[in-house]
Design an enzyme around this catalytic site. Structure first.
Site, PDB file in Angstrom:
ATOM      1  N   HIS A  26       0.823  -1.207   0.000  1.00  0.00           N
ATOM      2  CA  HIS A  26       0.000   0.000   0.000  1.00  0.00           C
ATOM      3  C   HIS A  26       0.862   1.264   0.000  1.00  0.00           C
ATOM      4  O   HIS A  26       1.584   1.524   0.957  1.00  0.00           O
ATOM      5  CB  HIS A  26      -0.881  -0.025   1.246  1.00  0.00           C
ATOM      6  CG  HIS A  26      -1.804   1.133   1.375  1.00  0.00           C
ATOM      7  ND1 HIS A  26      -1.682   2.087   2.360  1.00  0.00           N
ATOM      8  CD2 HIS A  26      -2.877   1.503   0.644  1.00  0.00           C
ATOM      9  CE1 HIS A  26      -2.641   2.970   2.239  1.00  0.00           C
ATOM     10  NE2 HIS A  26      -3.386   2.649   1.204  1.00  0.00           N
ATOM     11  N   GLU A  53       1.293  -0.699  -5.090  1.00  0.00           N
ATOM     12  CA  GLU A  53       0.233   0.279  -5.352  1.00  0.00           C
ATOM     13  C   GLU A  53       0.737   1.707  -5.503  1.00  0.00           C
ATOM     14  O   GLU A  53       1.244   2.282  -4.536  1.00  0.00           O
ATOM     15  CB  GLU A  53      -0.796   0.293  -4.210  1.00  0.00           C
ATOM     16  CG  GLU A  53      -1.989   1.175  -4.556  1.00  0.00           C
ATOM     17  CD  GLU A  53      -2.637   1.909  -3.399  1.00  0.00           C
ATOM     18  OE1 GLU A  53      -1.976   2.165  -2.382  1.00  0.00           O
ATOM     19  OE2 GLU A  53      -3.818   2.228  -3.527  1.00  0.00           O
ATOM     20  N   ASP A  55      -0.913   5.489  -6.055  1.00  0.00           N
ATOM     21  CA  ASP A  55      -2.076   6.350  -6.262  1.00  0.00           C
ATOM     22  C   ASP A  55      -1.657   7.384  -7.300  1.00  0.00           C
ATOM     23  O   ASP A  55      -0.491   7.811  -7.319  1.00  0.00           O
ATOM     24  CB  ASP A  55      -2.460   7.067  -4.958  1.00  0.00           C
ATOM     25  CG  ASP A  55      -2.997   6.118  -3.902  1.00  0.00           C
ATOM     26  OD1 ASP A  55      -3.709   5.162  -4.264  1.00  0.00           O
ATOM     27  OD2 ASP A  55      -2.713   6.344  -2.713  1.00  0.00           O
ATOM     28  N   HIS A  68      -0.913  10.491  -3.227  1.00  0.00           N
ATOM     29  CA  HIS A  68      -2.207  10.080  -2.659  1.00  0.00           C
ATOM     30  C   HIS A  68      -3.251  11.188  -2.736  1.00  0.00           C
ATOM     31  O   HIS A  68      -4.426  10.926  -2.977  1.00  0.00           O
ATOM     32  CB  HIS A  68      -2.034   9.646  -1.197  1.00  0.00           C
ATOM     33  CG  HIS A  68      -3.322   9.281  -0.539  1.00  0.00           C
ATOM     34  ND1 HIS A  68      -4.089  10.188   0.166  1.00  0.00           N
ATOM     35  CD2 HIS A  68      -4.003   8.107  -0.492  1.00  0.00           C
ATOM     36  CE1 HIS A  68      -5.178   9.579   0.633  1.00  0.00           C
ATOM     37  NE2 HIS A  68      -5.149   8.319   0.249  1.00  0.00           N
ATOM     38  N   GLU A 150      -4.236   3.340  -8.567  1.00  0.00           N
ATOM     39  CA  GLU A 150      -5.539   3.936  -8.246  1.00  0.00           C
ATOM     40  C   GLU A 150      -5.655   5.306  -8.882  1.00  0.00           C
ATOM     41  O   GLU A 150      -4.806   6.171  -8.645  1.00  0.00           O
ATOM     42  CB  GLU A 150      -5.731   4.066  -6.726  1.00  0.00           C
ATOM     43  CG  GLU A 150      -7.073   4.738  -6.409  1.00  0.00           C
ATOM     44  CD  GLU A 150      -7.317   5.030  -4.938  1.00  0.00           C
ATOM     45  OE1 GLU A 150      -6.540   4.544  -4.075  1.00  0.00           O
ATOM     46  OE2 GLU A 150      -8.278   5.766  -4.657  1.00  0.00           O
TER      47      GLU A 150
HETATM   48  O1  G3P Z   1      -6.655   1.887  -2.758  1.00  0.00           O
HETATM   49  C1  G3P Z   1      -6.897   1.164  -1.605  1.00  0.00           C
HETATM   50  C2  G3P Z   1      -6.640   2.090  -0.509  1.00  0.00           C
HETATM   51  O2  G3P Z   1      -5.369   2.590  -0.761  1.00  0.00           O
HETATM   52  C3  G3P Z   1      -7.639   3.199  -0.519  1.00  0.00           C
HETATM   53  O3  G3P Z   1      -7.328   4.127   0.378  1.00  0.00           O
HETATM   54  O4  G3P Z   1      -6.833   6.427   0.806  1.00  0.00           O
HETATM   55  O5  G3P Z   1      -5.022   4.753   1.013  1.00  0.00           O
HETATM   56  O6  G3P Z   1      -5.857   5.416  -1.223  1.00  0.00           O
HETATM   57  P1  G3P Z   1      -6.197   5.232   0.216  1.00  0.00           P
HETATM   58 CA    CA Z   2      -4.972   3.824  -2.764  1.00  0.00          CA
END
Ligand code: G3P
Ligand code: CA
Length: 308
Positions: A26, A53, A55, A68, A150
């Site tokens: 993450h 991941e 963002d 993010h 994302e």
């Molecule tokens: O994308 C899954 C999770 O990361 C969603 O929350 O706010 O950490 O992007 P966030």
């Molecule tokens: Ca995310």
């Protein structure tokens, strides 16, 4: 090495497709290094993540960068470098800066008690640089780690004149991510961008993210049926699943994988005695198919101890 208890669980443990569930780094291994930096991505990769991941948001000149927030001040020194460039609301938006300007920023840790502020040197990478890092490591290690991008706030970007979906599909396709078996999951909290990418011809695996306020919209039987028309899975917050465990069976019945977020070894909810207990609840008892964690090393150890 498996403990006796782990061995017992091992025979009972399964995700919906019987394979070992996924470890998703993450924001990289963000428990150890500033989120969404190349260092954090590389560390997450090295800790055994199956997917890493990023963002994504867009710069003023239409480049996808790894961040993010749509704002820059939470994780960079933008306020000191560009003191006059905040909007009237007192926020510094990535969409107001060119890539060249964003490259001058220093990135830093967001949360207290993690990587110390002011130490070493971190920057905001482009999505292309992130992909090249993962693909380069795949070449040098022989592993096949995927990416789990994302799209952040596509509707807001559209209002700023920035169409994320088209640029996103061009970038991933240029790096060979194409078709339903590509080593990628495309995630978003908004449904229309995911539906739009299907209309644009994308067959990439997609995940509908679900926040607390969206649970009834996306996770009822009807909601899941709708999601299954354009996505391969749902990514709910972990608290949604704790409140209503029946979602797991409903999602699996609809043919959807479940990838909840976010699991943090330095912020384990009170009801669990340890991070392993929390992982056990989700991976083993609930049977999720993967989870997002800031601590990929701990999740990797857990999965390897419980699955063949
Ligand atoms: O994308 C899954 C999770 O990361 C969603 O929350 O706010 O950490 O992007 P966030
Ligand atoms: Ca995310």
């Amino acid at each position: 090495m498996s403990t006796p208890i782990a061995s017992q669980i091992k025979s009972a443990a399964k995700s919906s497709d019987g394979k070992a569930p996924l470890v998703i780094a993450h924001r990289g291994a963000s428990g150890y290094l500033p989120e969404h930096t190349l260092a954090a991505y590389a560390f997450g990769y090295a800790q055994g993540a199956d997917y890493v991941e990023p963002d994504l948001v867009m710069t003023k000149d239409g480049v996808l960068i790894c961040l993010h927030d749509i704002h820059l001040e939470g994780t960079t020194d933008v306020e000191e470098r560009f003191p006059d460039r905040g909007r009237a609301d007192g926020r510094w938006y990535a969409a107001d800066f060119t890539l060249e300007e964003i490259r001058t920023l220093r990135a830093h840790e967001r949360l207290p008690g993690r990587f110390p502020g002011g130490k070493s040197s971190f920057h905001v990478p482009t999505f292309s640089e992130m992909i090249e890092l993962v693909q380069g490591l795949n070449e040098s290690t022989g592993r096949k780690v995927g990416i789990y991008p994302e799209l952040k706030a596509p509707a807001w970007h559209r209002e700023q004149g920035l169409a994320m979906e088209k640029t996103f599909l061009e970038v991933v396709e240029s790096y060979g991510y194409k078709g339903p078996d590509a080593a990628i999951f495309v995630q978003c909290f908004e449904a229309p961008p995911l539906e739009r990418m299907r209309e644009m011809g994308s067959e990439l695996p997609q995940i509908q993210l679900v926040s607390g306020g969206q649970a009834s919209e996306f996770l009822s039987a009807e909601g899941l049926e709708r999601v299954a028309r354009y996505a391969q899975g749902v990514g709910p917050s972990k608290t949604i699943l704790e409140r209503d465990r029946s979602i797991v069976a409903r999602a699996h019945d609809a043919g959807l994988a479940l990838h909840p977020y976010t699991f943090r070894a330095d912020d384990v909810p009170e009801e669990y005695g340890s991070f392993d207990e929390e992982l056990e609840r989700f991976y083993v008892e609930l049977g999720v198919d993967g989870l997002f964690t800031d601590f990929p090393d701990a999740a990797r150890r857990f999965v390897d101890a419980h699955w063949e």
